[in-house]
Every structure is written in C-alpha cells, then in structure tokens.
Design a protein around this motif. Sequence first.
Motif, PDB file in Angstrom:
ATOM      1  N   ASP A  60       0.867  -1.185   0.000  1.00  0.00           N
ATOM      2  CA  ASP A  60       0.000   0.000   0.000  1.00  0.00           C
ATOM      3  C   ASP A  60       0.898   1.227   0.000  1.00  0.00           C
ATOM      4  OD1 ASP A  60      -1.898   1.934   0.318  1.00  0.00           O
ATOM      5  OD2 ASP A  60      -2.803   1.072   2.119  1.00  0.00           O
ATOM      6  N   TYR A  61       0.876   1.964  -1.086  1.00  0.00           N
ATOM      7  CA  TYR A  61       1.714   3.151  -1.216  1.00  0.00           C
ATOM      8  C   TYR A  61       0.899   4.437  -1.057  1.00  0.00           C
ATOM      9  CZ  TYR A  61       5.130  -0.137  -3.055  1.00  0.00           C
ATOM     10  OH  TYR A  61       5.991  -1.191  -3.205  1.00  0.00           O
ATOM     11  N   GLY A  62      -0.254   4.336  -0.424  1.00  0.00           N
ATOM     12  CA  GLY A  62      -1.112   5.496  -0.242  1.00  0.00           C
ATOM     13  C   GLY A  62      -0.451   6.578   0.601  1.00  0.00           C
ATOM     14  N   PRO A  63      -0.942   7.812   0.491  1.00  0.00           N
ATOM     15  CA  PRO A  63      -0.321   8.933   1.198  1.00  0.00           C
ATOM     16  C   PRO A  63      -0.450   8.844   2.724  1.00  0.00           C
ATOM     17  CG  PRO A  63      -2.374   9.609   0.160  1.00  0.00           C
ATOM     18  CD  PRO A  63      -2.096   8.213  -0.300  1.00  0.00           C
ATOM     19  N   ASP A  64      -1.412   8.090   3.219  1.00  0.00           N
ATOM     20  CA  ASP A  64      -1.632   8.001   4.665  1.00  0.00           C
ATOM     21  C   ASP A  64      -0.937   6.792   5.298  1.00  0.00           C
ATOM     22  OD1 ASP A  64      -3.295   6.269   3.283  1.00  0.00           O
ATOM     23  OD2 ASP A  64      -4.880   6.353   4.781  1.00  0.00           O
ATOM     24  N   VAL A  65      -0.113   6.071   4.521  1.00  0.00           N
ATOM     25  CA  VAL A  65       0.552   4.866   5.004  1.00  0.00           C
ATOM     26  C   VAL A  65       1.972   5.220   5.437  1.00  0.00           C
ATOM     27  CG1 VAL A  65       1.342   2.561   4.339  1.00  0.00           C
ATOM     28  CG2 VAL A  65      -0.818   3.430   3.467  1.00  0.00           C
ATOM     29  N   ASP A  66       2.383   4.697   6.601  1.00  0.00           N
ATOM     30  CA  ASP A  66       3.749   4.918   7.071  1.00  0.00           C
ATOM     31  C   ASP A  66       4.742   4.346   6.068  1.00  0.00           C
ATOM     32  OD1 ASP A  66       2.939   6.143   9.413  1.00  0.00           O
ATOM     33  OD2 ASP A  66       2.901   4.268  10.542  1.00  0.00           O
ATOM     34  N   PRO A  67       5.922   4.971   5.933  1.00  0.00           N
ATOM     35  CA  PRO A  67       6.924   4.422   5.015  1.00  0.00           C
ATOM     36  C   PRO A  67       7.410   3.065   5.511  1.00  0.00           C
ATOM     37  CG  PRO A  67       7.850   6.235   6.293  1.00  0.00           C
ATOM     38  CD  PRO A  67       6.381   6.173   6.608  1.00  0.00           C
ATOM     39  N   PRO A  68       7.930   2.233   4.609  1.00  0.00           N
ATOM     40  CA  PRO A  68       8.406   0.916   5.024  1.00  0.00           C
ATOM     41  C   PRO A  68       9.566   1.035   6.015  1.00  0.00           C
ATOM     42  CG  PRO A  68       8.786   1.261   2.669  1.00  0.00           C
ATOM     43  CD  PRO A  68       8.113   2.465   3.190  1.00  0.00           C
ATOM     44  N   ALA A  69       9.696   0.019   6.860  1.00  0.00           N
ATOM     45  CA  ALA A  69      10.808  -0.059   7.805  1.00  0.00           C
ATOM     46  C   ALA A  69      11.352  -1.480   7.755  1.00  0.00           C
ATOM     47  CB  ALA A  69      10.339   0.290   9.205  1.00  0.00           C
ATOM     48  N   TYR A  70      12.663  -1.597   7.715  1.00  0.00           N
ATOM     49  CA  TYR A  70      13.312  -2.894   7.615  1.00  0.00           C
ATOM     50  C   TYR A  70      14.345  -3.043   8.730  1.00  0.00           C
ATOM     51  CZ  TYR A  70      11.632  -2.314   2.814  1.00  0.00           C
ATOM     52  OH  TYR A  70      10.872  -2.080   1.704  1.00  0.00           O
ATOM     53  N   VAL A  71      14.513  -4.277   9.213  1.00  0.00           N
ATOM     54  CA  VAL A  71      15.611  -4.627  10.111  1.00  0.00           C
ATOM     55  C   VAL A  71      16.199  -5.926   9.581  1.00  0.00           C
ATOM     56  CG1 VAL A  71      16.306  -5.288  12.440  1.00  0.00           C
ATOM     57  CG2 VAL A  71      14.546  -3.528  12.127  1.00  0.00           C
TER      58      VAL A  71
ATOM     59  N   TYR B 254      21.157 -14.215   6.688  1.00  0.00           N
ATOM     60  CA  TYR B 254      20.482 -13.056   7.276  1.00  0.00           C
ATOM     61  C   TYR B 254      18.983 -13.299   7.345  1.00  0.00           C
ATOM     62  CZ  TYR B 254      24.939 -10.849   6.410  1.00  0.00           C
ATOM     63  OH  TYR B 254      26.268 -10.558   6.414  1.00  0.00           O
ATOM     64  N   ARG B 255      18.331 -12.586   8.236  1.00  0.00           N
ATOM     65  CA  ARG B 255      16.871 -12.612   8.337  1.00  0.00           C
ATOM     66  C   ARG B 255      16.387 -11.175   8.182  1.00  0.00           C
ATOM     67  NH1 ARG B 255      15.770 -14.297  13.535  1.00  0.00           N
ATOM     68  NH2 ARG B 255      16.168 -16.402  12.832  1.00  0.00           N
ATOM     69  N   LEU B 256      15.435 -10.978   7.306  1.00  0.00           N
ATOM     70  CA  LEU B 256      14.874  -9.652   7.054  1.00  0.00           C
ATOM     71  C   LEU B 256      13.497  -9.556   7.692  1.00  0.00           C
ATOM     72  CD1 LEU B 256      14.977  -6.890   5.595  1.00  0.00           C
ATOM     73  CD2 LEU B 256      13.873  -8.027   3.656  1.00  0.00           C
ATOM     74  N   LEU B 257      13.312  -8.558   8.531  1.00  0.00           N
ATOM     75  CA  LEU B 257      11.994  -8.242   9.073  1.00  0.00           C
ATOM     76  C   LEU B 257      11.546  -6.955   8.394  1.00  0.00           C
ATOM     77  CD1 LEU B 257      12.651  -8.882  12.850  1.00  0.00           C
ATOM     78  CD2 LEU B 257      11.543 -10.395  11.215  1.00  0.00           C
ATOM     79  N   ALA B 258      10.390  -6.994   7.790  1.00  0.00           N
ATOM     80  CA  ALA B 258       9.893  -5.832   7.059  1.00  0.00           C
ATOM     81  C   ALA B 258       8.544  -5.411   7.627  1.00  0.00           C
ATOM     82  CB  ALA B 258       9.752  -6.156   5.578  1.00  0.00           C
ATOM     83  N   GLU B 259       8.419  -4.130   7.866  1.00  0.00           N
ATOM     84  CA  GLU B 259       7.132  -3.560   8.254  1.00  0.00           C
ATOM     85  C   GLU B 259       6.698  -2.697   7.081  1.00  0.00           C
ATOM     86  OE1 GLU B 259       5.551  -0.487  11.562  1.00  0.00           O
ATOM     87  OE2 GLU B 259       6.806  -2.131  12.268  1.00  0.00           O
ATOM     88  N   LEU B 260       5.697  -3.199   6.380  1.00  0.00           N
ATOM     89  CA  LEU B 260       5.294  -2.593   5.120  1.00  0.00           C
ATOM     90  C   LEU B 260       3.779  -2.598   5.043  1.00  0.00           C
ATOM     91  CD1 LEU B 260       6.245  -1.660   2.248  1.00  0.00           C
ATOM     92  CD2 LEU B 260       6.168  -4.056   1.589  1.00  0.00           C
ATOM     93  N   GLY B 261       3.190  -1.448   4.774  1.00  0.00           N
ATOM     94  CA  GLY B 261       1.737  -1.378   4.627  1.00  0.00           C
ATOM     95  C   GLY B 261       1.284  -2.236   3.460  1.00  0.00           C
ATOM     96  N   MET B 262       0.255  -3.021   3.683  1.00  0.00           N
ATOM     97  CA  MET B 262      -0.279  -3.894   2.641  1.00  0.00           C
ATOM     98  C   MET B 262      -1.777  -3.626   2.504  1.00  0.00           C
ATOM     99  SD  MET B 262       2.383  -5.639   1.688  1.00  0.00           S
ATOM    100  CE  MET B 262       1.811  -7.071   0.798  1.00  0.00           C
ATOM    101  N   VAL B 263      -2.298  -3.933   1.344  1.00  0.00           N
ATOM    102  CA  VAL B 263      -3.724  -3.763   1.094  1.00  0.00           C
ATOM    103  C   VAL B 263      -4.234  -4.973   0.311  1.00  0.00           C
ATOM    104  CG1 VAL B 263      -3.372  -2.415  -1.014  1.00  0.00           C
ATOM    105  CG2 VAL B 263      -5.489  -2.149   0.259  1.00  0.00           C
ATOM    106  N   ALA B 264      -5.438  -5.419   0.632  1.00  0.00           N
ATOM    107  CA  ALA B 264      -6.101  -6.502  -0.099  1.00  0.00           C
ATOM    108  C   ALA B 264      -7.149  -5.879  -1.006  1.00  0.00           C
ATOM    109  CB  ALA B 264      -6.739  -7.493   0.870  1.00  0.00           C
TER     110      ALA B 264
END
Length: 109
Positions: A38-49, A92-102
């Motif tokens: 979800d790349y909408g304007p009200d969605v937080d930007p992605p965050a990765y660790v 490595y292990r990637l944890l991603a916090e990314l807004g998604m939409v169905a």
Amino acid sequence: MIRDDGLWTPNPTTHPLSADRIESETVTRHNEWTIEPDYGPDVDPPAYVLTCVSEDEAGRQCLADSGEVSSVTDYQEFIRLHLWGHPGHRSYRLLAELGMVARPAVEPL
C-alpha cells in the motif's frame, strides 16, 4: 456458522466479534483477491531490520542487526559492511514492516 441460505455468519457464542458488537456485515463469495504493498499517502513508510543469523564454530548466532532502516539500499549496505568484517557471515533474516492492502477482483455490492 452457515446459515440456512448457505451464507457464513459469525457464531454469536464463539466468534470474537459476538453478535451484540456487529453492526454490519459484508459477505463476499468466490472472489479473487490481490494482496500488494500500500503506497497510499496516509501509510507509514516501510521499515526494515536485517539480522545476521550466521553461526560461529560453537553454534552461536551472530545476531548483529542493521537497526531500523527505510530502504533496501540501506540494509544492503549493512550486509556489505558486515561481510567486510565477517566474511563467513552469509545468512540473514529480514523483518519488514510494510503497509499492505487486499483488493478484490470484483468489489462487493
């Protein structure tokens, strides 16, 4: 719970949203869904660790991490720098916090 007309409805005694709290319900049958970022304007930007999960000779994981970064380029840079100091650390292990939409192929009525 399946009603007499063949539609699903929550069981008011076991469903976590019991009937006394449900105000409206939409039933969609046999629909194709697409799940996408979800790349909408009200969605937080992605965050990765990114975390190094390579093991030493004793079987202990490294667990060094990139900290929270906001782009793929940033966590790739963490890998580059980590490999420079630890050439054998390749897992490595990637944890991603990314807004998604169905999105349904056909919007319910």
